[in-house]
Design a protein around this motif. Structure first.
Motif, PDB file in Angstrom:
ATOM      1  N   PRO A 211      70.408 -26.433  21.048  1.00  0.00           N
ATOM      2  CA  PRO A 211      71.043 -27.588  20.698  1.00  0.00           C
ATOM      3  C   PRO A 211      71.066 -28.776  21.762  1.00  0.00           C
ATOM      4  CG  PRO A 211      72.857 -26.428  21.028  1.00  0.00           C
ATOM      5  CD  PRO A 211      71.433 -25.379  20.912  1.00  0.00           C
ATOM      6  N   SER A 229      74.238 -35.706  14.818  1.00  0.00           N
ATOM      7  CA  SER A 229      73.752 -34.410  14.258  1.00  0.00           C
ATOM      8  C   SER A 229      72.614 -33.880  15.781  1.00  0.00           C
ATOM      9  CB  SER A 229      72.880 -34.575  13.367  1.00  0.00           C
ATOM     10  OG  SER A 229      71.786 -32.630  12.675  1.00  0.00           O
ATOM     11  N   SER A 230      72.292 -32.809  15.601  1.00  0.00           N
ATOM     12  CA  SER A 230      71.801 -31.817  16.493  1.00  0.00           C
ATOM     13  C   SER A 230      71.517 -30.977  15.970  1.00  0.00           C
ATOM     14  CB  SER A 230      72.427 -31.638  18.305  1.00  0.00           C
ATOM     15  OG  SER A 230      71.409 -31.654  18.435  1.00  0.00           O
ATOM     16  N   GLN A 231      69.647 -30.427  16.009  1.00  0.00           N
ATOM     17  CA  GLN A 231      69.320 -29.695  15.381  1.00  0.00           C
ATOM     18  C   GLN A 231      69.119 -28.241  16.446  1.00  0.00           C
ATOM     19  OE1 GLN A 231      65.351 -30.960  13.398  1.00  0.00           O
ATOM     20  NE2 GLN A 231      66.651 -30.756  11.424  1.00  0.00           N
ATOM     21  N   SER A 263      75.448 -26.630  10.229  1.00  0.00           N
ATOM     22  CA  SER A 263      75.109 -26.644   8.520  1.00  0.00           C
ATOM     23  C   SER A 263      75.059 -25.237   7.766  1.00  0.00           C
ATOM     24  CB  SER A 263      73.544 -27.215   8.578  1.00  0.00           C
ATOM     25  OG  SER A 263      72.827 -26.613   9.567  1.00  0.00           O
ATOM     26  N   THR A 275      65.933 -23.163  11.132  1.00  0.00           N
ATOM     27  CA  THR A 275      66.461 -23.796  12.140  1.00  0.00           C
ATOM     28  C   THR A 275      67.653 -24.486  11.182  1.00  0.00           C
ATOM     29  OG1 THR A 275      64.076 -25.237  12.140  1.00  0.00           O
ATOM     30  CG2 THR A 275      66.154 -26.694  12.197  1.00  0.00           C
ATOM     31  N   SER A 277      72.118 -27.038  11.783  1.00  0.00           N
ATOM     32  CA  SER A 277      72.090 -28.299  12.709  1.00  0.00           C
ATOM     33  C   SER A 277      73.761 -28.168  12.930  1.00  0.00           C
ATOM     34  CB  SER A 277      71.784 -29.973  11.892  1.00  0.00           C
ATOM     35  OG  SER A 277      72.482 -29.521  11.610  1.00  0.00           O
ATOM     36  N   ASN A 279      77.004 -30.725  12.844  1.00  0.00           N
ATOM     37  CA  ASN A 279      76.649 -32.057  12.366  1.00  0.00           C
ATOM     38  C   ASN A 279      78.487 -32.780  13.086  1.00  0.00           C
ATOM     39  OD1 ASN A 279      74.461 -32.003  10.972  1.00  0.00           O
ATOM     40  ND2 ASN A 279      75.378 -30.449   9.472  1.00  0.00           N
TER      41      ASN A 279
END
Length: 307
Positions: A211, A229-231, A263, A275, A277, A279
């Motif tokens: 992340p 948000s960061s994936q 997520s 993938t 994320s 949040n």
């Protein structure tokens, strides 16, 4: 006079038959002697060779980005009689195992789970070791003045990186065939040697993409929440269940309370990147603490994969 002549004729006939029988026995004896000499000449060459090898075992990390490489060896042993040639040429071939796919060898766990691996003759992994007629080891074994000689040939195994695999033992069997010269123009084949292959895959998980920084822009007393948000991406062994958790789901920066969530709480590995994320949000109508026109602050967070 007529009687004497008639009595002499039978005796001459008997002598003739006896003489013929003696001649026949000499002929048979000569034929038997020739047969023994011929058999002795055929059995003269006695060069004999065998081949042996232990195969290889490997522990494979399916999420590693580099190939799994290791080295093993196969040995040729030969013997000869003192009157035999002092050298023998050889050709040592290998099959592509029990479950080949094209040029690739494959080890199997089940009918739907395979790991590709390849066998090479050189440490640079550029020359494959394969069946007769394509890529065998070839050379000459020299006895010198002795009656025995041996040769150990290293071979190099490579399991290509990042294959989709379950945590299990994958197995295969290689077979090597040795052909060698006995005399000029005459070859023999040794008993084939079977060499087991075992590739063990341990359960593994990693962040294939970690992340990044989650940024918020917030103005005191704003009427809507600020979100960010960061994936990130995980990569886990196929079929491996795993969970994910945050070290903290809330905190305060510059007097602003924020919350964090994932997520998804976990998943099941596929061998490929998956993938997700992180949040975050800062609720509306917060005052904050800042003595200048603009302030910044940061706090590290921890994300953990458990499996």
């Amino acid at each position: 006079m007529c009687k004497k002549i008639s009595e002499a004729t039978p005796r001459d006939s008997v002598r003739g038959r006896v003489s013929a029988a003696v001649t026949l026995r000499h002929f048979l004896l000569a034929a038997m002697t020739w047969g023994v000499l011929l058999a002795a000449g055929t059995a003269h060459a006695t060069i004999s060779c065998s081949v042996s090898g232990n195969g290889f075992t490997s522990v494979y990390d399916p999420i590693s980005t580099v190939p799994n490489d290791n080295v093993s060896s196969v040995t040729i042993n030969c013997s000869r009689a003192s009157g035999d040639p002092t050298t023998t040429t050889y050709s040592l071939a290998s099959t592509n195992g029990l479950y080949p796919q094209g040029q690739n060898n494959r080890a199997r766990y089940s009918t739907s789970n395979y790991l590709k691996y390849d066998i090479y003759k050189d440490a640079s992994y550029s020359s494959r070791w394969g069946p007769s007629g394509s890529a065998p080891f070839t050379g000459t074994l020299n006895f010198g003045s002795g009656t025995s000689a041996s040769l150990t040939l290293p071979y190099y195994n490579r399991v290509s990186a990042q294959q989709s695999a379950v945590a299990a033992d994958y197995t295969d069997t290689m077979t090597t065939t040795l052909t060698y010269s006995v005399t000029s123009g005459v070859n023999a084949t040794a008993t084939p040697a079977t060499m087991p292959v075992i590739i063990t895959t341990n359960p593994q998980c990693q962040f294939s993409t970690p992340p990044g920084t989650m940024s918020f822009s917030y103005t005191s007393f704003q009427t809507t929440a600020a979100t960010g948000s960061s994936q990130f991406a995980t990569r886990c062994t196929s079929g491996l269940p795993y969970t994910m958790s945050l070290g903290a789901t809330s905190g305060t920066l510059l007097g602003l309370a924020y919350s964090l969530s994932l997520s998804a709480a976990g998943g099941t590995g596929t061998g490929a990147a998956q993938t997700y994320s992180v949040n975050g949000s800062i609720a509306a109508n917060q005052v904050g603490v800042c003595a200048t026109s603009a302030c910044t602050a940061a706090a590290p967070q921890t994300l953990t994969i458990s499996y």
